[in-house]
Design an enzyme around this catalytic site. Structure first.
Site, short mmCIF file in Angstrom:
data_model
loop_
_atom_site.label_atom_id
_atom_site.label_comp_id
_atom_site.label_asym_id
_atom_site.label_seq_id
_atom_site.Cartn_x
_atom_site.Cartn_y
_atom_site.Cartn_z
N ASP A 1 57.23 51.32 32.61
CA ASP A 1 55.71 51.36 32.70
C ASP A 1 55.10 52.71 33.09
O ASP A 1 56.00 53.36 33.89
CB ASP A 1 55.12 49.95 33.44
CG ASP A 1 55.38 48.85 32.98
OD1 ASP A 1 55.38 48.89 31.59
OD2 ASP A 1 55.07 47.71 33.41
N PRO B 1 33.98 46.84 45.84
CA PRO B 1 33.98 48.10 45.41
C PRO B 1 34.30 49.26 46.39
O PRO B 1 34.32 50.52 46.11
CB PRO B 1 32.54 48.25 44.51
CG PRO B 1 31.78 47.09 45.45
CD PRO B 1 32.83 46.07 45.76
N GLU C 1 25.53 40.13 46.44
CA GLU C 1 25.47 41.58 47.10
C GLU C 1 26.61 41.83 47.67
O GLU C 1 26.95 42.96 48.32
CB GLU C 1 24.45 41.73 48.14
CG GLU C 1 22.95 41.89 47.34
CD GLU C 1 22.64 42.95 46.68
OE1 GLU C 1 23.09 43.93 46.91
OE2 GLU C 1 22.29 42.81 45.52
N ARG D 1 53.74 40.69 37.82
CA ARG D 1 54.67 41.32 36.88
C ARG D 1 55.70 42.24 37.61
O ARG D 1 56.96 42.69 36.95
CB ARG D 1 54.03 42.16 35.79
CG ARG D 1 53.31 43.16 36.20
CD ARG D 1 52.59 43.86 35.07
NE ARG D 1 53.37 44.62 34.29
CZ ARG D 1 53.67 44.70 33.11
NH1 ARG D 1 53.60 43.56 32.39
NH2 ARG D 1 54.66 45.37 32.60
#
Ligand code: SAH
Length: 280
Positions: free
Chosen positions: A196, A116, A143, A181
């Site tokens: 897209d 993150p 963690e 993709r």
């Protein structure tokens, strides 16, 4: 009709095609390292990515991190130095996994650590990495991962958004799907990838299918008109409108042609009027 034709191909034909593609060097390799291999594998058997694998365009191997431990308990985590809650993934098994991948599958072009705290993954990254032949994805848990993995093993650390998940498995599936993709041939109709959202720096235009009227809501007339030129123009304008309304931050960097710039001035004018009326 959907994808029936691809599914119906004879296994021997598929195998032949797989070998031909491997020889032509068109196969993209992924290696995903996780403590939950079944969870990752389950996300890779269906749909576009599943078909990319059976047709031989995508060569994806999921590795169980515990296979690279050396103790009897197959320990992948340990307590954090300095104290505090939770456990941290140890460096040795992750280094061991990447070394084994290097030996058996070749040197990867990128080793992505799911985190993150990483740089936000974008469509531009998906397109860039689809040009690489071989990508390794490392999934964290608990963690997080011993920092030396980020410093000395990963080539990039990557986040899929500003929220915290319990592990890197869902991010790994998202990233492998986004990259996979973009590999030529994986999405049947090449055009649908080029149109897209984000690919042109704008969101996609809206899509409609039958019925032409549903619970009193009609499809825009132009789409039923059969005028291909007008349909194309409507779609370009609607893509721009959607982007101005929902993601104005994208518009500044989008490469627009003269006509689109003219529409943009009109759309932005309307927005300013709306805002003025809203505040009165
Ligand atoms: N304590 C860490 C969170 C660990 S979450 C922190 O606050 O930064 C456990 C693992 O889940 C991470 O090591 C990572 O591999 C994965 N993960 C969680 N959220 C993610 C996200 N938004 N993008 C990519 N990976 C994520």
């Amino acid at each position: 009709m959907g994808n029936g034709a691809a599914d119906a191909a004879h296994p021997a034909e598929l195998e032949h095609e797989r070998q031909a593609r491997a020889l032509a060097g068109q196969v993209m390799k992924f290696d995903i390292v996780t403590i939950f291999p079944r969870m990752v594998e389950a996300g890779l058997v269906e749909g576009v990515i599943g078909r990319g694998r059976t047709s031989g365009l995508l060569d994806i191997v999921v590795h169980d991190l515990r296979a690279f431990t050396s103790d009897r308990h197959r320990t992948v985590d340990d307590v954090p130095f300095g104290g505090g809650p939770g456990m941290v993934l140890k460096p040795e098994p992750l280094f061991g996994a990447v070394e084994k991948i290097r030996e058996t599958r070749g040197t990867p072009d990128a080793v992505l650590l799911m985190s993150p705290a990483g740089r936000r993954f974008t469509q531009a990254d998906a397109r860039r990495l689809a040009k690489a032949g071989h990508v390794v994805v490392l999934c964290g848990r608990y963690e997080g991962v011993d920092e030396r993995v980020r410093e000395h093993l990963a080539t990039e650390d990557v986040s899929i958004g500003d929220y915290v998940l319990s592990g890197g498995e869902v991010p790994a599936l998202a990233i492998v799907d986004a990259i996979g993709r973009q590999v030529p041939g994986v999405v049947g109709d090449e055009q649908s990838v080029d149109e897209d959202s984000f690919t042109r720096g704008l969101l996609d235009h809206p899509h409609y299918t039958r019925p032409a009227e549903f619970r009193g809501h009609r499809v825009p007339d132009v789409l039923l008109s059969g005028h291909h030129g007008e349909v194309r123009q409507w779609r370009r304008r609607e893509a721009l409108r959607q982007t101005v309304e929902r993601r104005p931050d994208l518009v500044a960097d989008a490469p627009l042609d003269d006509e689109e710039r003219k529409w943009l001035r009109g759309l932005q004018g309307l927005r300013e009027q709306d805002e003025k009326q809203g505040s009165e």
